[in-house]
Design an enzyme around this catalytic site. Structure first.
Site, PDB file in Angstrom:
ATOM      1  CE  LYS A  34     -45.550  -0.994 -46.339  1.00 34.55           C
ATOM      2  NZ  LYS A  34     -46.760  -1.678 -46.822  1.00 34.55           N
ATOM      3  CB  THR A  35     -51.214   0.777 -45.944  1.00 36.79           C
ATOM      4  OG1 THR A  35     -50.234  -0.237 -45.732  1.00 36.79           O
ATOM      5  CG2 THR A  35     -52.513   0.127 -46.406  1.00 36.79           C
ATOM      6  CG  ASP A 221     -47.793  -2.803 -49.905  1.00 35.61           C
ATOM      7  OD1 ASP A 221     -46.893  -1.975 -49.647  1.00 35.61           O
ATOM      8  OD2 ASP A 221     -48.532  -3.284 -49.026  1.00 35.61           O
ATOM      9  CD  GLU A 222     -44.397  -4.608 -47.140  1.00 36.30           C
ATOM     10  OE1 GLU A 222     -43.177  -4.404 -47.236  1.00 36.30           O
ATOM     11  OE2 GLU A 222     -45.043  -4.336 -46.119  1.00 36.30           O
ATOM     12  CD  GLN A 252     -39.257  -1.567 -43.003  1.00 34.73           C
ATOM     13  OE1 GLN A 252     -39.890  -2.329 -42.279  1.00 34.73           O
ATOM     14  NE2 GLN A 252     -39.780  -0.436 -43.452  1.00 34.73           N
ATOM     15  NE  ARG A 603     -40.732  -3.404 -37.178  1.00 35.85           N
ATOM     16  CZ  ARG A 603     -41.312  -2.811 -38.210  1.00 35.85           C
ATOM     17  NH1 ARG A 603     -42.595  -2.986 -38.432  1.00 35.85           N
ATOM     18  NH2 ARG A 603     -40.628  -2.022 -39.020  1.00 35.85           N
TER      19      ARG A 603
END
Length: 735
Positions: A34-35, A221-222, A252, A603
């Site tokens: 995503k970044t 973002d987020e 998330q 993770r």
């Protein structure tokens, strides 16, 4: 030249970058890059949509993330990237307030105070009020003031609306003095930065119009972590053009307790009509076997935007589910597996991450890692035996058997209204009269004076009971239980709603009972001293184990954004993960617990180990059951390993805890209201009834709305709200 920003993107990423007109919602799965998409989209807007860098605003939640984005955009497009506005929500609000806060009557050159500055102001205020400012008071005060500010309640309104509540009335008075002091200091706290920006845009449309004209494009973002106020600010800033891209993953959303609203990303298309939604479901982090397991779990959440993560990486090793017969067995498996992995697979300790739902679960793991000589480091929490409540409990033992002066000093300060001056008087008397702490408190109490002797009466009772238990050669668990019960320490934690500290104490008892069983050849003072020595050595070793090449231990909430080659997730037991509180809280809280487990699974890059244990849990006060989440995992996506150790006998539990014969309950009933109300003997001891009026020392007057075994649920006036308190708490009386 267009290819330079999209040639290395997958089709969905490319679609997200090229969508630059109107609102865009990017549902970005874990590890989906995503970044990279955000950075390439900013670059595309500048190079091919001809937007000026300074007219692009990107917002994220941490300074670390903002700085990383700044560095990456500069690397991608050169010096022009420095002119982009990339910041946290708070930094953006500071920028706005620096220009226009005078519209609200404030000075533009304001200072921003942090938590320590805030505590300093509160301590000064409380000192003048001659009222104690301790950790519990600080927690309640800050929470109350934050709620008042978020609801735009002024000090005057807070005082008027809480005239019948002495605690709220005190906090309203502090609120007034605090705001006056902030004004004197020309300062704002972190709440003010968001709230005043919201107020500025809400009440001053000309200022809002100016800032709407400042930017041409917004990226967030987020976004799944956004709260209502932050969303309002961003929505206002986008104006009629609504050129905004939000990036996040509803799966998330695990910070609702901080105010994050999953509904904001799920319903984004309702607030922004004609929203284009792009799903990033190709994962670049994990093996397909790990993703299959994650997908099989999260599909049980109905409140989500459907996606299924996939990867072109190799299928990899199947995740392992380990079924241990005890907490120690589970920890032994983790430690032995880590040693094997590092020895045979050319991994380093720093490639390995151990995750758990709550900090107290680290205790068994820490012991096992220490036994195997494995370096580890705990992030976001104290190591188990360094935690305050554990040190407090062990200090009672050290005082009892050794008359340790440091232990005495620590224990004395645990008692309400016993301060540094009183402690000085105690030690002065001990020196003058040549007495130990125990002798002074038990045999020569008259030397303390009536006032101090009365304050320390619970400690005197505790030491007398402890000495009797030593003479009777009781176990360490029984001795410590006498000390903590008679002194009132456990009740103090419960009255102050220190739930995690109480759970840590229960875990300490678990450790002690195990030690008692393994050292039946010792008794009395010798047994206690052996245990205290072991704890001292383990703590010393813990301190030496921190190094660069160390296994990382942390709660799942601290692991968001991390990735490791190998991940262990421990404690998958009902009432632990999901927590009993979440089970009682209903569907929404269970969904968030499931999302938390999903975050933990994703993770892992190469290998994943999940484990649970049988036996007795001091946290749930019952037999351990496997988590419902384990039952939701598709059995085709993991391999099960059963413990080879003998299973513990329930008699061990009955011997030390005096449980009734009917303590076994079904998994379906666990944590339910049926279970909570099933213990007739407990209910019989509960003197309260629904609609009883309650007077609480801290929260004021409330009403009983529910009986929960030996607890009662009380509703207090706003902002306190609903609290669950022990029915026999000394902090409450009938009104």
């Amino acid at each position: 030249m267009l290819n330079e920003f999209i040639t290395n993107l997958n089709p969905n990423q490319r679609e997200a970058v090229l969508a630059i007109k109107g609102p865009v919602r990017i549902i970005a799965g874990a590890g989906s890059g995503k970044t990279r998409v955000i950075i390439n989209k900013i670059a595309y807007l500048i190079k091919y949509a001809n937007l000026k860098p300074w007219r692009i605003c990107a917002v994220t939640f941490t300074n670390k993330a903002a700085n990383e984005m700044k560095e990456r955009i500069i690397d991608l497009i050169g010096p022009d990237g420095k002119q982009c506005s990339i910041s946290t929500y708070h930094a953006l609000c500071v920028r706005i307030l620096r220009e226009d806060i005078d519209t609200l009557g404030y000075n533009r050159n304001f200072n921003i105070i942090d938590n320590q500055d805030q505590d300093s102001i509160f301590r000064t205020i409380y000192k003048k009020m001659d009222y104690k400012y301790d950790n519990n008071e600080a927690k309640l005060l800050k929470s109350t003031l934050s709620n008042w500010k978020n609801d735009f309640i002024s000090p005057a309104s807070a005082s008027a609306n809480n005239s019948d509540n002495p605690n709220a009335r005190r906090w309203a008075h502090v609120y007034k003095l605090y705001q006056e002091r902030l004004l004197e200091l020309n300062s704002l706290d972190f709440n003010d930065l968001i709230l005043l920006t919201y107020q500025l845009f809400r009440d001053h449309l000309t200022v809002l119009a100016k800032w709407q004209g400042r930017f041409d494009y917004f990226l967030v973002d987020e976004f799944q972590d956004t709260n209502d106020l932050q969303f309002s600010i961003i929505k206002w800033l986008t104006g009629e053009q609504q050129n905004i891209t939000v990036v996040g993953d509803p799966d998330q959303t695990i910070y609702s307790w901080r105010g994050a609203k999953i509904s904001l990303i799920l319903n984004f298309d309702r607030e922004f009509k004609n929203t284009e939604t792009v799903i990033l479901d190709q994962n670049y982090r994990s093996s397909q076997n790990i993703l299959n397991l994650a997908n099989s779990l999260i599909e049980n959440n109905p409140n989500r935007i459907k996606k299924e993560l996939f990867t072109v990486n190799q299928s990899g090793i199947k995740p392992i589910l380990y079924h241990g017969h005890s907490g120690g067995d589970e920890a032994e498996f983790v430690a032995s597996k880590i040693r094997t992995l590092v020895k045979n697979e050319e991994l380093r300790y720093q490639d390995i991450l151990i995750l758990y739902r709550a900090n107290y679960l680290s205790r068994d793991i820490e012991g096992a890692l220490a036994d195997y000589g494995i370096s580890y480091h705990i992030y976001g929490a104290f190591k188990f035996y360094e935690r305050k409540e554990i040190k407090d409990a062990l200090s009672f033992l050290r005082l009892l058997v050794n008359n340790d002066p440091l232990a005495l000093q620590r224990v004395l300060l645990l008692f309400p209204k016993v301060g540094e001056k009183a402690v000085e008087n105690v030690f002065e008397l001990m020196g003058t009269e040549q007495l130990t702490g125990s002798d002074l408190l038990i045999k020569h109490r008259e030397l303390l004076g009536t006032g101090l002797a009365n304050k320390l009466e619970p400690l005197t009772r505790a030491l007398i009971a402890g000495q009797a238990a030593l003479r009777e050669e009781k176990t360490i668990g029984e001795i410590l239980d006498q000390l903590l019960q008679e002194s009132g320490y456990l009740q103090l934690l419960k009255d102050n709603f220190e739930e995690e500290r109480v759970e840590n104490i229960k875990e300490l008892f678990n450790s002690i009972n195990k030690f008692d069983q393994q050292n039946k050849d010792l008794s009395g003072i010798d047994l206690v001293n052996e245990y205290l020595q072991l704890m001292a050595l383990q703590t010393d070793n813990d301190n030496n184990l921190v190094s660069e090449d160390a296994v990382a231990l942390m709660t799942i909430h601290n692991a968001k954004g991390l990735e490791k080659k190998v991940v262990f997730i421990i404690g998958l037991n009902e009432g632990i993960f999901p927590s009993a509180q979440a089970i009682r809280g209903g569907a929404n809280q269970l969904e968030e617990e499931r999302r938390t487990f999903y975050v933990a699974i994703t993770r892992a890059k190469e290998q994943l180990f999940i484990s649970y244990a049988d036996g007795f849990s001091y946290i749930t006060n019952n037999e351990r059951f496997p988590s419902r989440f384990i039952k939701e995992l598709n059995e085709n996506y993991f391999d099960l390993i059963e413990s080879e150790q003998p299973k513990a006998e329930p008699k061990y539990i009955d011997k030390f805890q005096n449980f009734k014969k009917d303590w076994r309950i079904s998994l379906e009933d666990f944590g339910s209201q049926k279970y909570l109300n099933s213990k007739a003997t407990d209910a019989a001891k509960n003197k309260w009834k629904i609609n009883d009026t309650v007077n609480h020392e801290l929260f004021g007057t409330g009403v009983v709305v529910k009986i929960i075994a030996q607890n009662i649920q009380i509703v207090f006036p706003s902002p306190i709200g609903s609290k669950i308190i022990s029915a026999d708490s000394k902090a409450i009386t009938k009104g």
